[in-house]
Design an enzyme around this catalytic site. Sequence first.
Site, PDB file in Angstrom:
ATOM      1  N   CYS A  12      71.225  59.826   0.732  1.00  0.00           N
ATOM      2  CA  CYS A  12      72.281  59.519  -0.236  1.00  0.00           C
ATOM      3  C   CYS A  12      73.060  58.307   0.284  1.00  0.00           C
ATOM      4  O   CYS A  12      72.845  57.846   1.404  1.00  0.00           O
ATOM      5  CB  CYS A  12      73.202  60.727  -0.421  1.00  0.00           C
ATOM      6  SG  CYS A  12      74.205  61.091   1.042  1.00  0.00           S
ATOM      7  N   GLU A  37      53.250  52.293  -8.466  1.00  0.00           N
ATOM      8  CA  GLU A  37      53.665  51.409  -7.370  1.00  0.00           C
ATOM      9  C   GLU A  37      53.871  49.979  -7.847  1.00  0.00           C
ATOM     10  O   GLU A  37      53.437  49.013  -7.222  1.00  0.00           O
ATOM     11  CB  GLU A  37      52.651  51.463  -6.214  1.00  0.00           C
ATOM     12  CG  GLU A  37      52.438  52.842  -5.631  1.00  0.00           C
ATOM     13  CD  GLU A  37      53.639  53.426  -4.889  1.00  0.00           C
ATOM     14  OE1 GLU A  37      54.666  52.717  -4.729  1.00  0.00           O
ATOM     15  OE2 GLU A  37      53.559  54.592  -4.478  1.00  0.00           O
ATOM     16  N   ALA A  38      54.559  49.848  -8.963  1.00  0.00           N
ATOM     17  CA  ALA A  38      54.757  48.541  -9.599  1.00  0.00           C
ATOM     18  C   ALA A  38      55.473  47.545  -8.699  1.00  0.00           C
ATOM     19  O   ALA A  38      55.272  46.335  -8.842  1.00  0.00           O
ATOM     20  CB  ALA A  38      55.539  48.714 -10.905  1.00  0.00           C
ATOM     21  N   SER A  94      61.063  60.832  -4.713  1.00  0.00           N
ATOM     22  CA  SER A  94      61.898  61.262  -5.841  1.00  0.00           C
ATOM     23  C   SER A  94      61.087  61.829  -7.000  1.00  0.00           C
ATOM     24  O   SER A  94      61.665  62.304  -7.971  1.00  0.00           O
ATOM     25  CB  SER A  94      62.762  60.090  -6.333  1.00  0.00           C
ATOM     26  OG  SER A  94      61.943  59.035  -6.800  1.00  0.00           O
ATOM     27  N   GLY A  95      59.770  61.753  -6.936  1.00  0.00           N
ATOM     28  CA  GLY A  95      58.939  62.303  -7.999  1.00  0.00           C
ATOM     29  C   GLY A  95      58.508  61.295  -9.051  1.00  0.00           C
ATOM     30  O   GLY A  95      58.093  61.687 -10.143  1.00  0.00           O
TER      31      GLY A  95
END
Length: 192
Positions: free
Chosen positions: A182, A94-95, A25-26
């Site tokens: 989706c 990458e929390a 998703s960026g």
Amino acid sequence: MYNESNIHETHRRGRIEVICGSMFSGKTEELLRRLRRAQFARQTVEIFKPAIDTRYSNEEVVSHDKNSILSTPVEHSGNILLLSSDVEVVGIDEAQFFDKGLTDVCQQLADQGIRVIVAGLDMDFKRVPFGPMPDLCAIADDVTKVHAICVRCGALANYSHRIVAGEKQVMLGEMQEYQPLCRICYNQELRS
């Protein structure tokens, strides 16, 4: 939504900005963009990532588009506090892979006047809130949710669908292991 007019405010007060969404998703691209702008503004910046994330590089945060920035890999969120002295901006990628203590670490940094920018998956492949991300979203001054494009129908995608076998929550991967879907396409996949 994140407002760049707040940039001057960050010199006076700490804040927590969370960038979340599905895979592809960026999120990392947006994190890198904000960190580079802070560097361009001559702010001192330190970037961290979980040591387990070695997909593209051991010591860089790298987006799927192969943009990168040097980072410090850490095993535990508490290490971030130890390595963040004399900085104005802390970036964390990458929390979702960090321990739950990351929330307190971010809170402490922001309370010390540091701008904290955190990027991570908000949900795992089963659509379950992932690691410390729900807590980080709750305490954030600003949350930006970014979306991928569904590979099946082209709509906005919220979900990271795992296309390989495995039930472990943490499985590093790319397009060979995951695809963004989706809600409708994700539910169709569950039924098939």
